[in-house]
Structures are given as structure tokens and as C-alpha cells.
Design an enzyme around this catalytic site. Sequence first.
Site, PDB file in Angstrom:
ATOM      1  N   THR A 129       0.810  -1.215   0.000  1.00  0.00           N
ATOM      2  CA  THR A 129       0.000   0.000   0.000  1.00  0.00           C
ATOM      3  C   THR A 129       0.848   1.273   0.000  1.00  0.00           C
ATOM      4  O   THR A 129       0.314   2.365  -0.170  1.00  0.00           O
ATOM      5  CB  THR A 129      -0.948   0.026   1.216  1.00  0.00           C
ATOM      6  N   SER A 130       2.151   1.149   0.180  1.00  0.00           N
ATOM      7  CA  SER A 130       3.014   2.320   0.068  1.00  0.00           C
ATOM      8  C   SER A 130       4.433   1.870  -0.211  1.00  0.00           C
ATOM      9  O   SER A 130       4.873   0.817   0.260  1.00  0.00           O
ATOM     10  CB  SER A 130       2.992   3.157   1.358  1.00  0.00           C
ATOM     11  N   SER A 131       5.128   2.679  -1.009  1.00  0.00           N
ATOM     12  CA  SER A 131       6.515   2.362  -1.336  1.00  0.00           C
ATOM     13  C   SER A 131       7.261   3.647  -1.639  1.00  0.00           C
ATOM     14  O   SER A 131       6.657   4.694  -1.875  1.00  0.00           O
ATOM     15  CB  SER A 131       6.593   1.409  -2.538  1.00  0.00           C
TER      16      SER A 131
END
Length: 380
Positions: free
Chosen positions: A90-92
Site C-alpha cells: 500500500t506504500s513504497s
Amino acid sequence: MTLTLDHEELRQRLVARIRHSGHLTNPRVAAAFAAVPRHVFAPAAYHVDEAGQVGDVLRGDRPEQRAAYLEAVYSDNAIVTQVTADGRVTSSSTQPGVMAVMLEALDLAGNERVLEIGTGSGYNAALLCALVGETNVTTVDIDRDLVNQAITALGAADYRPAAIAADGLTGHPRRAPYDRIIATCSVRRVPAAWLRQTRPGGIVLANLSYGVVPLRVDDNGNGIGRFLPQVAAFIEARPADGPLGPSVDEIVRTCMEGRGADSAADVRAVELFTDPNCEFFWHLAQPDVYQCGPLLDGGEVHCLVDGATGSWARVRHHGDEVTVTQGGGRRMWDEVAAWCLRWDQAGRPGHNRLGLTVTPEGRQTVWVDTPTGRWRWDLA
């Protein structure tokens, strides 16, 4: 975070690596990468395999992992920084080489007002602060926890832009107008709100399919631009009231277990479908279609699923025979195959020959080589 290695040296090595790749040519952008410590924005880095499965995590505060952690953080690779309980990313932190290409495409002189869609770790917002000054930077993300973490990391790096938890698909009208809008998440269609919040002559930099397109806004509020040669795949923007897309396991399960109507299909359409440039084209036209494959099950099997309606298609390619099984309310393979044939008729253009025109009302047209040429199609 206290680490004993020379982070400045590590940053300089990263800058040299991106320069060598050809993705970093602007001295001001290079100086920003040299100034901003990436590890501050990624206290943990998850390993992701080629199939997209999330594995072990490296943490900077574990002495036994420190060397491997730093190697990961200061490599020219994307870093996964947040996953859901079921293992979905969900985030990078985007690959620095891709970030460099996008920042250079913004054509920043140093005094532009910039809106970033997708705060994520805060690293890109810090680079923007280094380029145009923190008072000119607004960054929004739908995930309040991510924004709070980014604010902490940005403060630790001595940057304090306006960081706001909000639905980036609507832009951020309170601080508009902007000279530049940059999205570090993918969208199915460019939101018209982004164009309306950008000054004439400004740039909206968006990611669709796996391409990045800088849209120059004209005096009539239209955004027009051609996709960059650099490819990039970002996490899809999450709408405020919508779910995440289906996971790979859900796509495979829906496709392989589904019972639907079988039909023969043209081998040529399948061959077109698997061409990377064609994949870019049809996915641009059909962004709600999720796909995975090829899977090996008595031949090559490709799975397509529409997460919103539950429609699906299973394409089995064995030798000179193709069997398509489709279920749900859409004839999904028929729609995708039609776009593949349009791409073929247009001369099989590479993705960087494609461009996009977006009107202030949201009408979007993809074209080959020129906005007024023969080959152009309105996108639903």
C-alpha cells in the site's frame, strides 16, 4: 535514526549510479538527491519477489540487518514501506532513477508552487522541498497514518512542507493554483480537478498504465503531452470511498475456478495482447481490468478480472489453439482484444509514441505521434 555509516557517501554513490544509468542529467535535481537522506524516510524495507509477493523485512534499527538495510535503501530500486495484513503493498518509495526522470520532466526553475499527489514515505516531497523550497510544496495522501509518519520524517530531515491527509484525486483546491502537479501513484484517468487547479503553462505529471505523461496545460485548460520513454509502475491511487483492487490470488482464483461460456479466439489477438507495448495500450483503454499470467496449465493461461463487477476472462493458449472462457456481465476479452487490434492497425506504436489530451471537463483522448493525427481514440 542513528546509523554509523557515512550516509553522505552513500547518497553520492546513489547519485553516481543514477547518472550512469542516464536517468539523471539535471545538476539541480542531482544536488537534491545528494542532499536528502533516503534512509530517514524508510525505516523498514520489505523484500518483494518477481511475483509481487511480500517477504522478509529489513529494519534500520536492527544491528544485524544494518548493512543489508542500507544496501537496499541506497540502491536504485523501489522500496516497499507499508503492507496490509494480507500482504498487499500500500506504500513504497519509488525507484530513485524513475523519480529523477519525473522530477526533471517537471522542468523546475526553483520558484514553482507544486502539489504532490501521494505523500507515501515523504522522500519525494523532501526532494521537491530541496528543489523549490518547502513553502512552495503541498503534499497530500489519503492515508492519515502515512501522512503523520511522513511529517515526522520530513521534520527529521529539516523540511516542513504542507502535508495533508486528503483524497488526492480531487487535488487540493485550498492552496491552488499550482504551477506543477506530480502524482506518485497511478490513476485510471487523469482527474479533471488537477487541470483546473493548474495555471496555464503549468504541467500535470501523471502515471497511467505503466507510463508517465507530462501534460502541459494550455490557455483553454487542456492538458496535452506525450508519454515519456521511461516506464514506471506505481501503486494505484485509492479513492476515499473505494476498496483496493483484487490481489493476485483473488484474480487467479476468480479466473481459474469460474464457470462460463467457452469460445475460440484468434491466436493473433493473443500474440498482440502479450506484446509489452500493446499491453500498455489496452490497459490504458481498459484500466479497470486486472490481469496476471501466463500461468502454466496445459498451455499458457492469462487471467483477467474486473474488480468492480466481478467479470472475468480466462484465455488458454496452447499451440495454434486459443480458448477463451468468460463470465460475468462483461465480455471482457472481447473488449481487450478489440483494443489490441486497434493498436495493430495503427502500426504497433511504442508506448512513447502515444500521447494524451485531457480537457477541463475530463474528456480524455489517446493519440499516436500527434494530437490531430489519424490515429486517436476517446477513452471511456
